[in-house]
Design an enzyme around this catalytic site. Sequence first.
Site, short mmCIF file in Angstrom:
data_model
loop_
_atom_site.label_atom_id
_atom_site.label_comp_id
_atom_site.label_asym_id
_atom_site.label_seq_id
_atom_site.Cartn_x
_atom_site.Cartn_y
_atom_site.Cartn_z
N HIS A 14 50.69 15.51 32.40
CA HIS A 14 50.66 16.27 33.65
C HIS A 14 49.87 15.57 34.76
O HIS A 14 49.80 16.07 35.87
CB HIS A 14 50.06 17.66 33.42
CG HIS A 14 48.58 17.61 33.18
ND1 HIS A 14 48.05 17.25 31.97
CD2 HIS A 14 47.54 17.83 34.00
CE1 HIS A 14 46.73 17.27 32.06
NE2 HIS A 14 46.39 17.61 33.28
C1 UD1 Z 1 44.59 21.06 37.07
C2 UD1 Z 1 43.35 20.17 37.00
C3 UD1 Z 1 43.49 19.18 35.85
C4 UD1 Z 1 43.79 19.88 34.56
C5 UD1 Z 1 45.04 20.73 34.75
C6 UD1 Z 1 45.42 21.46 33.48
C7 UD1 Z 1 42.36 19.69 39.19
C8 UD1 Z 1 42.17 18.65 40.23
N1 UD1 Z 1 43.22 19.38 38.22
O1 UD1 Z 1 45.69 20.25 37.41
O2 UD1 Z 1 42.28 18.48 35.72
O3 UD1 Z 1 43.98 18.95 33.53
O4 UD1 Z 1 44.79 21.66 35.80
O5 UD1 Z 1 46.49 22.28 33.62
O6 UD1 Z 1 41.76 20.74 39.26
N2 UD1 Z 1 51.18 25.70 39.11
C9 UD1 Z 1 51.93 26.73 38.60
N3 UD1 Z 1 51.29 27.76 37.99
C10 UD1 Z 1 49.93 27.82 37.88
C11 UD1 Z 1 49.17 26.76 38.41
C12 UD1 Z 1 49.80 25.70 39.00
O7 UD1 Z 1 53.15 26.72 38.67
O8 UD1 Z 1 49.41 28.80 37.31
C13 UD1 Z 1 51.86 24.55 39.73
C14 UD1 Z 1 51.81 24.60 41.24
O9 UD1 Z 1 53.03 24.20 41.73
C15 UD1 Z 1 50.74 23.60 41.60
C16 UD1 Z 1 50.85 22.59 40.46
O10 UD1 Z 1 51.24 23.37 39.32
O11 UD1 Z 1 50.94 23.03 42.85
C17 UD1 Z 1 49.55 21.89 40.17
O12 UD1 Z 1 48.48 22.84 40.01
P1 UD1 Z 1 46.98 22.44 40.40
O13 UD1 Z 1 46.06 23.57 40.12
O14 UD1 Z 1 46.97 21.87 41.78
O15 UD1 Z 1 46.61 21.24 39.45
P2 UD1 Z 1 47.05 20.88 37.95
O16 UD1 Z 1 48.04 19.76 38.00
O17 UD1 Z 1 47.42 22.11 37.19
#
Ligand code: UD1
Length: 361
Positions: free
Chosen positions: A209
């Site tokens: 991821h």
């Molecule tokens: C975050 C953490 C990462 C961790 C990961 C585990 C940071 C910088 N990164 O990354 O260290 O390993 O979580 O999962 O904090 N989204 C959903 N549903 C959700 C949450 C997110 O669909 O409940 C999608 C959204 O489109 C979002 C993307 O996932 O834009 C990324 O989510 P984000 O919280 O920005 O970072 P992660 O890649 O999840």
Amino acid sequence: MLIDIIAGARPNFMKVAPIIHQIKKRQDEGGTLQYRLVHTGQHYDKKMSGSFFEQLNIPEPDVNLESGSGTQAEQTAKIMVRYEELLLREPCDLTLVVGDVTSTMACSIAAKKLNIKVAHVEAGIRSFDLTMPEEINRMVTDSITDFFFTTSETANKNLYKSGVSKEQVYFVGNTMIDTLRTNENRLQKPEFWDQLGLQEKKYLVMTMHRPANVDEEAKLKSFMETIITHSGEFPIVFPIHPRTAKVFEKLGLNSDRLKLVDPLGYLEFNYLVKRALAVVTDSGGITEETTVMGVPCMTLRDNTERPETCEIGTNELIGTDIRAIPPAMEKLLSGNWKKGSIPELWDGKTAERIVAILEQL
Ligand code: UD1
């Protein structure tokens, strides 16, 4: 003393659970620590958040800041503004943050600027790779932390080198492993286990991821094709993170052995890992769990902030050059993967140590 415990994203939930359970246990024994659980809302899907609360018996958050997704700056800003509002309305005495996600950094800054002390659980680990958002989160958080709870000697040394005094550093072990120990006898077989005909030690688990690995279609595709080609006859079970899923749809990959599934709950995921032949991942936390469960782990990154998982545990840094994957798979499939052992203080009692220290502050 009122402690705010901050949780925002999936890898935070297994780290705060044992601390909350220990504070509650001490309250039943007459302890006076109070806590307020603050969910920033960085992760909001049931599969990324709600299921962890249910499975790990974490109480409902006292406050949800509902920050949601966004760019790094948007997310940081939203969390800071909303957490500051909460602190101005109802201050706490200490803000306790865990890990290295955006919520960790954002809440530390908001608290510290209001002169509230900050405790950081999993402080001091460093990948020295500033292209990772998590590394910046760790550096910023540790630069304003008052009490550092650490998982390893390497983390202690990193902190001392950056000028932190020994009195502020508490080497306590790993709260993720507390959660693993508490739950290892109640892991749950995922629903798809029978449908896919999975058998112990006869499948691989994969997770990917990190933006650097998954945001570029061509790169993700070449990783996947190489892994599929070189992993013998074994099925590859891949619980797919929403970020990866968005890119994956465009790849047009077809393999009978690749089993894409939704993100799993904690109990199902670790059931799967415990019985896997090996795990292929770009996560950091998972390499700690595979180390403790003695499961071979290949990390598709060029660096790690958790070197003990390689030096002591079963993890190996494969890197991001796909040419390193075939020889690693060959070593695994011929039964020649190293055997590891468990790092110091990863014994399931870390939250007890943390809460005992918090009580003395
Ligand atoms: C975050 C953490 C990462 C961790 C990961 C585990 C940071 C910088 N990164 O990354 O260290 O390993 O979580 O999962 O904090 N989204 C959903 N549903 C959700 C949450 C997110 O669909 O409940 C999608 C959204 O489109 C979002 C993307 O996932 O834009 C990324 O989510 P984000 O919280 O920005 O970072 P992660 O890649 O999840």
